[in-house]
Design an enzyme around this catalytic site. Structure first.
Site, PDB file in Angstrom:
ATOM      1  N   ASP A  14       0.870  -1.181   0.000  1.00 41.17           N
ATOM      2  CA  ASP A  14       0.000   0.000   0.000  1.00 41.17           C
ATOM      3  C   ASP A  14       0.909   1.234   0.000  1.00 41.17           C
ATOM      4  O   ASP A  14       1.690   1.425   0.928  1.00 41.17           O
ATOM      5  CB  ASP A  14      -0.880  -0.058   1.265  1.00 41.17           C
ATOM      6  N   ASP A 110      -3.329   2.532  -5.577  1.00 43.32           N
ATOM      7  CA  ASP A 110      -2.068   2.463  -4.820  1.00 43.32           C
ATOM      8  C   ASP A 110      -1.962   1.229  -3.931  1.00 43.32           C
ATOM      9  O   ASP A 110      -1.192   1.210  -2.987  1.00 43.32           O
ATOM     10  CB  ASP A 110      -1.868   3.739  -3.999  1.00 43.32           C
ATOM     11  N   GLU A 111      -2.741   0.208  -4.233  1.00 44.36           N
ATOM     12  CA  GLU A 111      -2.686  -1.000  -3.404  1.00 44.36           C
ATOM     13  C   GLU A 111      -2.697  -2.251  -4.274  1.00 44.36           C
ATOM     14  O   GLU A 111      -3.472  -2.343  -5.221  1.00 44.36           O
ATOM     15  CB  GLU A 111      -3.912  -1.077  -2.479  1.00 44.36           C
TER      16      GLU A 111
HETATM   17 MG   LIG Z   1      -2.323   4.110   0.320  1.00 47.74          MG
END
Ligand SMILES: [Mg+2]
Length: 427
Positions: A14, A110-111
């Protein structure tokens, strides 16, 4: 008796304060300073959609109104969002991670979750792998893109583990450490428990993680009014629960940053073909059909990166030819508008996925429609190619790089003619 899972099967990555970090990477004057990213510029009556860690130290969070954020943090720098940059960095980061471990599920911009297999499940090896990924992002994408990585027996706990240390964390959470290492969390800190579920739990007297832990799974199921509750109970204990989302998979895709040798257009096109076949093969193995094909291309430029992206709708398909034909069409479209001679990165994605078990039987095929017959033939051929490649190794048989439009050939003239050098594709 519940069997406690011991293997570390998942890694969850993350990125920290993602939008703000991308801006700090791109704009050196923002580095090490409190930054809030906003959807529109020039107004205070909007909220932050991301805050840098320097801003978080002042209490500015995602969702904080800007007038409030300015009050909390007088030196706050307000930056308008640039989504194209965030998408661009997303592709670069995912490509970087993919060099170390396959991306099992891209969960958001973003993960990403990755499955650890074999020796990767060893704790020391998993930690070393996570460190290599961080280093690789720092070296090849940008020093300001930090991530928190969680390693745990299942995907749920890997995400929870990642949240335990921010920013720039690396946390291994093993089943035997449960629930102790989570007891300081509130129920809302667990992914899957939102405001409404928190209230429902509160209504039955469950206010802490320890209370929740002590429940039995049938009780949790009743609170949830669904089997999801029971699944959540098992997930919290590290059990690999088959997630319904696994059968509702959204995309299958592959991305590649080209070595300088492969960047001239005609060579890049071969890479695009290979990525397409790779994605379609994977989709076929998972038992899906796709109705959309997306091509993303980033050009090599000295200054601003320029990119091109377009998708095309198709009748549900899972054979290589259909998607290679789509690629040819999109490639021609791109060639008409973009004149950069060198291509740096290519991503292909298949989406609009339907599992073969959920697909209506093909009426046209049943009626002997020639187009459907052709499709069926291509499906069988693709499956035969998969079997050959599985038996004799990757790339034993490939679809030839036809210079002419795919629509010109007929079934019997398909040219999958040569065994290419592996190095042609793997730099
Ligand atoms: Mg994040």
């Amino acid at each position: 008796m519940l069997e406690i899972p011991t293997a570390l099967r998942w890694m969850y990555i993350d990125l920290n304060s993602y939008f703000a970090s991308v801006e700090q990477q791109l704009q050196p004057h923002l580095r090490n300073r409190p930054v809030a990213v906003v959807p529109t510029s020039g107004t205070d009556s909007t909220c932050a959609i991301a805050a840098s860690y320097e801003a978080k130290a002042f209490g500015v969070k995602t969702g904080t109104m800007i007038y409030e954020a300015r009050r909390l943090c007088p030196g706050l720098l307000i930056v308008p969002a640039r989504h194209d940059k965030y998408v661009d960095f997303h592709h670069r980061i995912m490509t970087e991670i993919d060099r170390h471990i396959p991306l099992e599920k891209v969960c958001s911009i973003d993960e990403v979750a990755c499955r650890l297999i074999g020796p990767e499940q060893d704790k020391g090896n998993a930690i070393a792998l996570a460190q290599r990924i961080k280093q690789s992002i720092a070296d090849n994408v940008g020093l300001y893109l930090k991530s928190s990585i969680g390693i745990a027996p299942n995907r749920f706990l890997a995400k929870v583990a990642g949240n335990l240390q921010k920013p720039n964390g690396l946390t291994v959470l093993e089943a035997h450490e449960l629930p102790d290492r989570l007891l300081h969390l509130s129920l809302r800190d667990l992914p899957g428990i939102g405001r409404r579920m928190e209230q429902r739990l509160r209504d039955v007297g469950i206010t802490s993680l320890q209370n929740f832990w002590n429940l039995d799974p049938k009780h949790v199921r009743r609170i949830w009014h669904s089997v999801e509750g029971e699944r959540f109970w098992y997930a919290l204990r590290g059990v690999e629960v088959a997630e319904p989302s696994e059968t509702q998979r959204h995309t299958v895709g592959h991305s590649h940053v080209l070595s300088p040798r492969m960047r001239p257009r005609h060579k890049a096109r071969m890479v695009a073909r290979r990525l397409t076949v790779k994605a379609v093969t994977r989709m076929r193995r998972l038992g899906f059909y796709a109705s959309f094909y997306n091509l993303y291309v980033r050009f090599e430029c000295r200054e601003e990166p320029s990119r091109w992206q377009k998708h095309i709708k198709l009748p549900y398909a899972q054979n290589n030819y259909c998607f290679l034909k789509a690629l040819n069409g999109l490639w021609d479209d791109m060639s008409q508008v973009e004149n950069s001679t060198h291509i740096k990165q290519i991503s292909v994605a298949l989406y609009g996925l339907v599992h073969e078990d959920d697909r209506m039987p093909d009426m046209f095929a049943a009626l002997g429609d020639p187009v459907a017959r052709e499709q069926k033939k291509h499906n069988r051929l693709s499956i035969a190619m998969d079997l050959i490649n599985k038996k004799y190794g990757l790339d034993t048989i490939v679809t030839g790089a036809l210079p002419c439009p795919m629509s010109r050939y007929t079934g019997s003239k398909i040219a999958f003619t040569r065994i290419p050098e592996k190095a042609e594709f793997h730099e």
